[in-house]
Write a protein that holds these residues in place. Structure first.
Motif, PDB file in Angstrom:
ATOM      1  N   HIS A   1       0.893  -1.356  -0.154  1.00 45.80           N
ATOM      2  CA  HIS A   1      -0.105   0.012  -0.120  1.00 45.80           C
ATOM      3  C   HIS A   1       0.981   1.107   0.117  1.00 45.80           C
ATOM      4  O   HIS A   1       1.537   1.380   0.722  1.00 45.80           O
ATOM      5  N   ILE A   2       0.643   2.057  -1.013  1.00 44.93           N
ATOM      6  CA  ILE A   2       1.667   3.454  -1.138  1.00 44.93           C
ATOM      7  C   ILE A   2       0.615   4.551  -1.493  1.00 44.93           C
ATOM      8  O   ILE A   2      -0.260   4.796  -2.011  1.00 44.93           O
ATOM      9  N   VAL A   3       0.818   5.452  -0.401  1.00 44.16           N
ATOM     10  CA  VAL A   3       0.428   6.677  -0.409  1.00 44.16           C
ATOM     11  C   VAL A   3       1.270   7.947  -1.016  1.00 44.16           C
ATOM     12  O   VAL A   3       2.274   7.946  -0.402  1.00 44.16           O
ATOM     13  N   VAL A   4       0.901   8.767  -2.014  1.00 45.67           N
ATOM     14  CA  VAL A   4       1.962   9.758  -2.497  1.00 45.67           C
ATOM     15  C   VAL A   4       1.023  11.050  -2.460  1.00 45.67           C
ATOM     16  O   VAL A   4      -0.078  11.075  -3.028  1.00 45.67           O
ATOM     17  N   SER A   5       1.260  11.926  -1.343  1.00 43.17           N
ATOM     18  CA  SER A   5       0.583  13.185  -1.349  1.00 43.17           C
ATOM     19  C   SER A   5       1.500  14.242  -1.550  1.00 43.17           C
ATOM     20  O   SER A   5       2.353  14.718  -1.041  1.00 43.17           O
ATOM     21  N   LEU A   6       1.087  15.039  -3.070  1.00 42.74           N
ATOM     22  CA  LEU A   6       2.124  15.996  -3.223  1.00 42.74           C
ATOM     23  C   LEU A   6       0.892  17.361  -3.465  1.00 42.74           C
ATOM     24  O   LEU A   6       1.376  18.627  -2.988  1.00 42.74           O
ATOM     25  N   GLY A   7      -0.297  17.327  -3.944  1.00 43.69           N
ATOM     26  CA  GLY A   7      -1.164  18.539  -4.066  1.00 43.69           C
ATOM     27  C   GLY A   7      -2.364  18.674  -3.279  1.00 43.69           C
ATOM     28  O   GLY A   7      -2.611  17.581  -2.553  1.00 43.69           O
ATOM     29  N   GLY A   8      -2.918  19.978  -3.013  1.00 44.61           N
ATOM     30  CA  GLY A   8      -4.227  19.900  -1.933  1.00 44.61           C
ATOM     31  C   GLY A   8      -3.870  20.896  -0.795  1.00 44.61           C
ATOM     32  O   GLY A   8      -2.462  21.024  -0.389  1.00 44.61           O
ATOM     33  N   SER A   9      -4.611  21.465  -0.287  1.00 44.61           N
ATOM     34  CA  SER A   9      -4.586  22.286   0.855  1.00 44.61           C
ATOM     35  C   SER A   9      -4.263  21.612   2.255  1.00 44.61           C
ATOM     36  O   SER A   9      -3.523  21.775   3.028  1.00 44.61           O
ATOM     37  N   ILE A  10      -5.357  20.559   2.315  1.00 48.30           N
ATOM     38  CA  ILE A  10      -5.569  19.872   3.593  1.00 48.30           C
ATOM     39  C   ILE A  10      -5.762  18.369   2.691  1.00 48.30           C
ATOM     40  O   ILE A  10      -6.689  18.178   2.234  1.00 48.30           O
ATOM     41  N   VAL A  11      -4.678  17.506   3.057  1.00 44.65           N
ATOM     42  CA  VAL A  11      -4.752  16.190   2.580  1.00 44.65           C
ATOM     43  C   VAL A  11      -4.574  15.164   3.781  1.00 44.65           C
ATOM     44  O   VAL A  11      -3.478  15.385   4.397  1.00 44.65           O
TER      45      VAL A  11
ATOM     46  N   GLN B   1       8.073   7.677 -13.472  1.00 40.85           N
ATOM     47  CA  GLN B   1       8.804   8.958 -14.126  1.00 40.85           C
ATOM     48  C   GLN B   1       7.865  10.078 -13.859  1.00 40.85           C
ATOM     49  O   GLN B   1       8.511  11.357 -13.689  1.00 40.85           O
ATOM     50  N   ARG B   2       6.849  10.007 -13.949  1.00 41.20           N
ATOM     51  CA  ARG B   2       5.834  11.271 -13.879  1.00 41.20           C
ATOM     52  C   ARG B   2       5.813  11.863 -12.467  1.00 41.20           C
ATOM     53  O   ARG B   2       5.884  13.029 -12.293  1.00 41.20           O
ATOM     54  N   LEU B   3       6.088  10.919 -11.378  1.00 45.54           N
ATOM     55  CA  LEU B   3       6.303  11.289  -9.824  1.00 45.54           C
ATOM     56  C   LEU B   3       7.678  12.020  -9.846  1.00 45.54           C
ATOM     57  O   LEU B   3       7.673  13.003  -8.903  1.00 45.54           O
ATOM     58  N   GLN B   4       8.457  11.470 -10.341  1.00 47.75           N
ATOM     59  CA  GLN B   4       9.928  12.067 -10.119  1.00 47.75           C
ATOM     60  C   GLN B   4       9.844  13.453 -11.037  1.00 47.75           C
ATOM     61  O   GLN B   4      10.251  14.171 -10.430  1.00 47.75           O
ATOM     62  N   ALA B   5       9.127  13.722 -12.153  1.00 52.39           N
ATOM     63  CA  ALA B   5       9.134  14.781 -12.532  1.00 52.39           C
ATOM     64  C   ALA B   5       8.397  15.838 -11.512  1.00 52.39           C
ATOM     65  O   ALA B   5       8.649  17.011 -11.832  1.00 52.39           O
ATOM     66  N   ALA B   6       7.333  15.666 -10.988  1.00 52.45           N
ATOM     67  CA  ALA B   6       6.552  16.243 -10.046  1.00 52.45           C
ATOM     68  C   ALA B   6       7.315  16.535  -8.795  1.00 52.45           C
ATOM     69  O   ALA B   6       7.369  17.753  -8.297  1.00 52.45           O
ATOM     70  N   LEU B   7       8.208  15.829  -8.475  1.00 53.88           N
ATOM     71  CA  LEU B   7       9.344  16.134  -7.422  1.00 53.88           C
ATOM     72  C   LEU B   7      10.140  17.260  -7.851  1.00 53.88           C
ATOM     73  O   LEU B   7      10.552  18.203  -7.156  1.00 53.88           O
ATOM     74  N   GLU B   8      10.500  17.135  -9.110  1.00 55.36           N
ATOM     75  CA  GLU B   8      11.643  17.977  -9.781  1.00 55.36           C
ATOM     76  C   GLU B   8      10.759  19.464  -9.757  1.00 55.36           C
ATOM     77  O   GLU B   8      11.598  20.507  -9.458  1.00 55.36           O
ATOM     78  N   ALA B   9       9.540  19.656 -10.038  1.00 62.00           N
ATOM     79  CA  ALA B   9       8.819  20.574 -10.097  1.00 62.00           C
ATOM     80  C   ALA B   9       8.580  21.474  -8.553  1.00 62.00           C
ATOM     81  O   ALA B   9       8.613  22.449  -8.397  1.00 62.00           O
ATOM     82  N   GLU B  10       8.403  20.458  -7.538  1.00 59.60           N
ATOM     83  CA  GLU B  10       8.387  20.921  -6.220  1.00 59.60           C
ATOM     84  C   GLU B  10       9.564  21.663  -6.124  1.00 59.60           C
ATOM     85  O   GLU B  10       9.874  22.672  -5.251  1.00 59.60           O
ATOM     86  N   LEU B  11      10.694  20.983  -6.348  1.00 59.68           N
ATOM     87  CA  LEU B  11      12.121  21.742  -5.996  1.00 59.68           C
ATOM     88  C   LEU B  11      12.375  22.885  -6.977  1.00 59.68           C
ATOM     89  O   LEU B  11      13.474  23.521  -6.370  1.00 59.68           O
ATOM     90  N   ALA B  12      12.006  23.094  -7.888  1.00 63.26           N
ATOM     91  CA  ALA B  12      12.200  23.916  -8.902  1.00 63.26           C
ATOM     92  C   ALA B  12      12.156  25.440  -8.235  1.00 63.26           C
ATOM     93  O   ALA B  12      11.050  25.819  -7.913  1.00 63.26           O
ATOM     94  N   GLY B  13      13.410  26.132  -8.406  1.00 63.81           N
ATOM     95  CA  GLY B  13      13.153  27.536  -7.896  1.00 63.81           C
ATOM     96  C   GLY B  13      13.309  27.735  -6.475  1.00 63.81           C
ATOM     97  O   GLY B  13      12.721  28.810  -5.964  1.00 63.81           O
ATOM     98  N   THR B  14      13.545  26.661  -5.685  1.00 64.36           N
ATOM     99  CA  THR B  14      13.363  26.842  -4.224  1.00 64.36           C
ATOM    100  C   THR B  14      14.880  26.820  -3.714  1.00 64.36           C
ATOM    101  O   THR B  14      15.525  25.782  -4.195  1.00 64.36           O
ATOM    102  N   SER B  15      14.996  27.529  -2.799  1.00 62.03           N
ATOM    103  CA  SER B  15      16.416  27.680  -2.203  1.00 62.03           C
ATOM    104  C   SER B  15      16.375  26.905  -0.937  1.00 62.03           C
ATOM    105  O   SER B  15      16.075  27.372   0.152  1.00 62.03           O
ATOM    106  N   VAL B  16      16.722  25.646  -1.154  1.00 62.61           N
ATOM    107  CA  VAL B  16      16.737  24.644   0.232  1.00 62.61           C
ATOM    108  C   VAL B  16      17.942  25.172   0.766  1.00 62.61           C
ATOM    109  O   VAL B  16      18.993  25.375   0.447  1.00 62.61           O
ATOM    110  N   SER B  17      17.738  25.373   2.421  1.00 62.46           N
ATOM    111  CA  SER B  17      18.711  25.599   3.134  1.00 62.46           C
ATOM    112  C   SER B  17      19.021  24.694   4.366  1.00 62.46           C
ATOM    113  O   SER B  17      18.099  23.748   4.495  1.00 62.46           O
TER     114      SER B  17
END
Length: 399
Positions: A216-226, A383-399
């Motif tokens: 059982h795998i849960v992947v939560s990326l979008g939404g205000s409250i999930v 592959q699609r979820l990996q791309a979604a992760l890339e989009a989450e990280l794009a333009g973000t200055s992680v510190s």
């Protein structure tokens, strides 16, 4: 001469300095301590109003969930699409279907509200020993409060991957029942890629049969409250569950999962691994992991873990593992939880090989979360979820 009896003395609450308070019979209102003893019902009226003080709501933004916990829900059918696969049928069934209620019963008011409201259940029937995959998609449920019910029924010795894909707007409370027959091998993936304003409260109830295995795998990326709460009943000897979760919370996002594994038969096995990343002001994640090893579950082998990677200031990750053991005859049981920032040694290793610091940090995040994505077993989806992760990280200055 009268007989003398030495009847055992029953201790009272007063003996321990506890007294009934003015708000009622305190002794009978003590919090439930054992996970399996929580109150359950399919009728929403059996649950009191949600206040946020309840053990299962204390981490949730309950003031924003009133439409789903206290309001009237639209329980009608909705548009759904699915891919074709031999041995898999997708359709609707009535509330009177005997499978309804087989896997579990609601423990909270939102789940019971959805159960009370739904008119028909969406059913995914799986049969046949050949491996197959089916994607079930729904999108654009709208902003009206809705209740839904889904059943995934894997026949004995069947093998399948079932992916539930969610996108668009939604204000949804739902229950998902997963039935894994004897010797079956079933993977269920629930992907939440909702719009930014969506609110989704889901309870997944699974019953795993003899020598059967559920991934059982849960992947939560979008939404205000999930909030996706998987509950698995290892009901028969040799039942096996591998529960994975991956979540990425942005600013203002609340992603929650309360996982429960009930070992209720001999020689059962469970592995729970959830990983999350947080970035942005107000990003919030909650993970609660409950494992119960019952007195019949001799030979149990269980381990659960949660890891959270904090990318920026202003975030909060709650992680609460719980383990209850009612028998001493087990193969092993344990749990772990960790929340922290980057591993400096990993960054040093990458930067020493000429990789810029910002890219090195993103590589660490990708590697951290990709372990979960790689468990899915569907190359296109991975592959699609990996791309979604890339989009989450794009333009973000992680510190």
């Amino acid at each position: 001469m009268s007989a003398v009896t030495n009847a055992p003395t029953v201790p009272t609450f007063e003996q321990h300095g506890l007294k009934q308070h003015s708000d009622g019979d305190w002794a009978n209102k003590a919090p439930v301590q054992t996970r399996s003893e929580r109150f359950t019902s399919t009728n929403v009226e059996d649950f009191p109003a949600v206040t946020g003080r309840e053990v299962d709501w204390r981490y949730s933004p309950v003031s924003r969930l009133t439409a789903l916990t206290a309001g009237e829900l639209n329980g009608s059918s909705y548009d759904v699409t699915s891919t074709d696969a031999d041995g898999v049928t997708v359709g609707w069934t009535s509330r009177e279907d005997t499978r309804v209620g087989t896997a579990g019963t609601p423990e909270d008011r939102a789940s019971a509200n959805a159960w009370t409201a739904f008119e028909k259940a969406l059913v995914v029937d799986v049969s046949g020993e050949d491996a197959k995959a089916v994607h079930v998609r729904r999108s654009g449920l709208g902003g009206g409060a809705r209740g839904a019910h889904t059943i995934i029924d894997a026949a004995p010795f069947s093998r399948a991957l079932v992916v539930l894909e969610n996108s668009g707007d939604a204000l949804l409370a739902e229950n998902v029942e997963i039935l894994v027959g004897e010797g079956a091998q079933l993977t269920v993936v629930s992907v939440q890629e909702w719009d930014d304003t969506a609110i989704h409260l889901a309870n997944h109830f699974s019953r795993v049969g003899r020598d059967a295995k559920l991934k059982h795998i849960v992947v939560s990326l979008g939404g205000s409250i999930v909030r996706v709460n998987p509950s698995t009943h290892l009901a028969e000897q040799g039942a096996d569950i591998e529960a994975f979760g991956m979540y990425f919370a942005d600013a203002g996002q609340h992603l929650e999962q309360q996982v429960y594994v009930n070992h209720d038969a001999p020689n059962t096995r469970s592995r729970v691994t959830y990983k999350g990343a947080l970035q942005g002001d107000g990003a919030r994640t909650v993970w609660i992991g409950d494992v119960l090893i019952g007195n019949k579950a001799v030979g149990t082998d269980s381990y659960e873990q949660n890891r959270n990677l904090v990318l920026t200031d202003g975030t909060r990750a709650d992680s609460v593992p719980n383990l209850e053991i009612e028998t001493g005859d087990i193969a092993g049981a344990g749990h772990a939880s960790a929340t922290g920032r980057f591993d400096d040694e990993q960054l040093f290793y990458l930067m020493a090989r000429g990789i810029r610091e910002d890219e090195a940090r993103r590589l660490v995040v990708r590697g951290f979360l990709s372990e979960i994505v790689q468990q899915i077993g569907d190359a296109d989806l991975e592959q699609r979820l990996q791309a979604a992760l890339e989009a989450e990280l794009a333009g973000t200055s992680v510190s």
